[in-house]
Write a protein that holds these residues in place. Structure first.
Motif, PDB file in Angstrom:
ATOM      1  N   ASP A 127      -9.876  -3.006  -1.193  1.00  0.00           N
ATOM      2  CA  ASP A 127     -10.998  -3.691  -1.948  1.00  0.00           C
ATOM      3  C   ASP A 127     -10.361  -4.101  -3.100  1.00  0.00           C
ATOM      4  O   ASP A 127     -11.453  -5.084  -4.008  1.00  0.00           O
ATOM      5  CB  ASP A 127     -12.141  -3.027  -2.282  1.00  0.00           C
ATOM      6  CG  ASP A 127     -12.974  -2.487  -0.607  1.00  0.00           C
ATOM      7  OD1 ASP A 127     -12.774  -3.535   0.111  1.00  0.00           O
ATOM      8  OD2 ASP A 127     -13.641  -1.582  -0.571  1.00  0.00           O
ATOM      9  N   GLN A 128      -9.346  -4.234  -3.188  1.00  0.00           N
ATOM     10  CA  GLN A 128      -8.625  -4.915  -4.356  1.00  0.00           C
ATOM     11  C   GLN A 128      -8.642  -6.496  -4.437  1.00  0.00           C
ATOM     12  O   GLN A 128      -8.562  -6.882  -3.322  1.00  0.00           O
ATOM     13  CB  GLN A 128      -7.013  -4.512  -4.608  1.00  0.00           C
ATOM     14  CG  GLN A 128      -6.374  -5.305  -5.841  1.00  0.00           C
ATOM     15  CD  GLN A 128      -5.060  -4.715  -5.993  1.00  0.00           C
ATOM     16  OE1 GLN A 128      -4.697  -3.653  -5.349  1.00  0.00           O
ATOM     17  NE2 GLN A 128      -4.063  -5.351  -6.644  1.00  0.00           N
ATOM     18  N   ASP A 129      -8.924  -7.262  -5.336  1.00  0.00           N
ATOM     19  CA  ASP A 129      -8.863  -8.737  -5.238  1.00  0.00           C
ATOM     20  C   ASP A 129      -7.638  -9.251  -5.990  1.00  0.00           C
ATOM     21  O   ASP A 129      -7.135  -8.571  -7.042  1.00  0.00           O
ATOM     22  CB  ASP A 129     -10.113  -9.189  -5.785  1.00  0.00           C
ATOM     23  CG  ASP A 129     -11.524  -9.248  -4.965  1.00  0.00           C
ATOM     24  OD1 ASP A 129     -11.332  -9.042  -3.921  1.00  0.00           O
ATOM     25  OD2 ASP A 129     -12.583  -9.134  -5.889  1.00  0.00           O
ATOM     26  N   HIS A 152       0.811  -1.013  -0.196  1.00  0.00           N
ATOM     27  CA  HIS A 152      -0.014   0.134  -0.095  1.00  0.00           C
ATOM     28  C   HIS A 152       1.032   1.222   0.127  1.00  0.00           C
ATOM     29  O   HIS A 152       1.779   1.361   0.580  1.00  0.00           O
ATOM     30  CB  HIS A 152      -0.870  -0.064   1.266  1.00  0.00           C
ATOM     31  CG  HIS A 152      -1.932   1.052   1.142  1.00  0.00           C
ATOM     32  ND1 HIS A 152      -1.783   2.407   1.311  1.00  0.00           N
ATOM     33  CD2 HIS A 152      -3.263   0.787   0.741  1.00  0.00           C
ATOM     34  CE1 HIS A 152      -3.063   2.799   0.909  1.00  0.00           C
ATOM     35  NE2 HIS A 152      -3.849   2.250   0.963  1.00  0.00           N
ATOM     36  N   LEU A 180      -0.949  -1.511  -3.930  1.00  0.00           N
ATOM     37  CA  LEU A 180      -2.152  -1.954  -3.479  1.00  0.00           C
ATOM     38  C   LEU A 180      -3.126  -0.763  -3.321  1.00  0.00           C
ATOM     39  O   LEU A 180      -2.859   0.016  -2.484  1.00  0.00           O
ATOM     40  CB  LEU A 180      -1.982  -3.024  -2.209  1.00  0.00           C
ATOM     41  CG  LEU A 180      -1.324  -4.339  -2.290  1.00  0.00           C
ATOM     42  CD1 LEU A 180      -1.147  -4.613  -0.640  1.00  0.00           C
ATOM     43  CD2 LEU A 180      -1.999  -5.308  -2.965  1.00  0.00           C
ATOM     44  N   HIS A 181      -4.715  -1.266  -3.212  1.00  0.00           N
ATOM     45  CA  HIS A 181      -5.566  -0.377  -3.006  1.00  0.00           C
ATOM     46  C   HIS A 181      -6.948  -1.152  -2.211  1.00  0.00           C
ATOM     47  O   HIS A 181      -6.924  -2.416  -2.375  1.00  0.00           O
ATOM     48  CB  HIS A 181      -6.171   0.327  -4.052  1.00  0.00           C
ATOM     49  CG  HIS A 181      -6.678  -0.343  -5.409  1.00  0.00           C
ATOM     50  ND1 HIS A 181      -7.971  -0.943  -5.141  1.00  0.00           N
ATOM     51  CD2 HIS A 181      -5.955  -0.779  -6.432  1.00  0.00           C
ATOM     52  CE1 HIS A 181      -8.105  -1.758  -6.350  1.00  0.00           C
ATOM     53  NE2 HIS A 181      -7.016  -1.746  -7.054  1.00  0.00           N
ATOM     54  N   THR A 207      -8.847 -10.610  -0.960  1.00  0.00           N
ATOM     55  CA  THR A 207      -9.369  -9.148  -0.915  1.00  0.00           C
ATOM     56  C   THR A 207      -8.646  -8.356   0.021  1.00  0.00           C
ATOM     57  O   THR A 207      -8.621  -8.751   1.196  1.00  0.00           O
ATOM     58  CB  THR A 207     -10.834  -9.102  -0.558  1.00  0.00           C
ATOM     59  OG1 THR A 207     -11.549 -10.065  -1.497  1.00  0.00           O
ATOM     60  CG2 THR A 207     -11.490  -7.847  -0.610  1.00  0.00           C
TER      61      THR A 207
END
Length: 216
Positions: free
Chosen positions: A117-119, A95, A114-115, A128
């Protein structure tokens, strides 16, 4: 290394424990870290890149690695991330709110952001991303609904929240992250932590108010 045994090519969770130093704010502490490998016989993700690359690479055992995911930027969780990226031909994911911590360890080395709610899907499982700041601004947990598991990094342990007494950490923030992102998961969800033994959401939830009182 301890391994959860399943039938051939089923999705499984494997743990590698590595040891080394955590350094921040001029202090140094010797720690044991959990490194989690999640996937099947063909493809996995590696969660955290702690201390020593060789046992992690050995546990991967030649499988394809979709990503090396860092739960946060403290040096003991990203120690060998660039080495793993090179040797396992995989991107490192972090992140961006922890960029200052990454840069303190790895300078101009780059990572993929990373963000929330990213899968991330690999080896038959989807993780998730839950952004859970507090231990650090960019701390994340990774929820695998089909495995009834969450990988909590240093956000939640057996017995309470991660430490918040050092730079870039904040106690009210970690409590809010745990309250809104983790304790809302099913009670039977197994919490695979960054250090120490597993717990369950249902085992920790009753103690939230006690943690708040203790931390005030």
């Amino acid at each position: 290394m301890s391994t959860t045994t399943h039938q051939q090519n089923a999705v499984r969770i494997e743990r590698v424990v590595t040891s080394g130093d955590f350094r921040l704010d001029g202090g140094c502490w010797h720690v044991d870290n959990n490194v989690w490998i999640v996937g099947n016989d063909d493809e996995v993700v590696v969660i955290d890149a702690a201390h020593t690359a060789e046992p992690i690479i050995e546990a991967v055992g030649g499988r394809d690695v979709a990503a090396v995911i860092c739960t946060h930027g403290h040096n003991d969780h990203i120690t060998v991330a660039p080495q793993l990226a090179h040797e396992l031909h995989a991107p490192v994911l972090l992140h961006p709110a922890d960029d200052m911590l990454w840069s303190a360890s790895h300078g101009e080395e780059r990572y993929v952001t990373l963000h929330d709610d990213q899968d991330i899907t690999a080896g038959g499982v989807t993780l998730t991303v839950l952004h859970t700041p507090g231990h650090s601004p960019g701390s994340v947990c990774l929820y695998a609904e089909q495995l009834d598991a969450v990988f909590s990094g240093d956000t939640l342990f057996s017995g309470g929240p991660g430490a918040t007494g050092r730079s870039y950490s904040d106690f009210p923030t970690i409590i809010e992250s745990i309250r809104t992102r983790l304790l809302t998961l099913p009670a039977a969800t197994v919490v695979h932590t960054g250090h120490g033994e597993d717990t369950q959401i249902g085992e920790e939830a009753p103690y939230l108010e006690e943690w708040i009182t203790r931390g005030q």
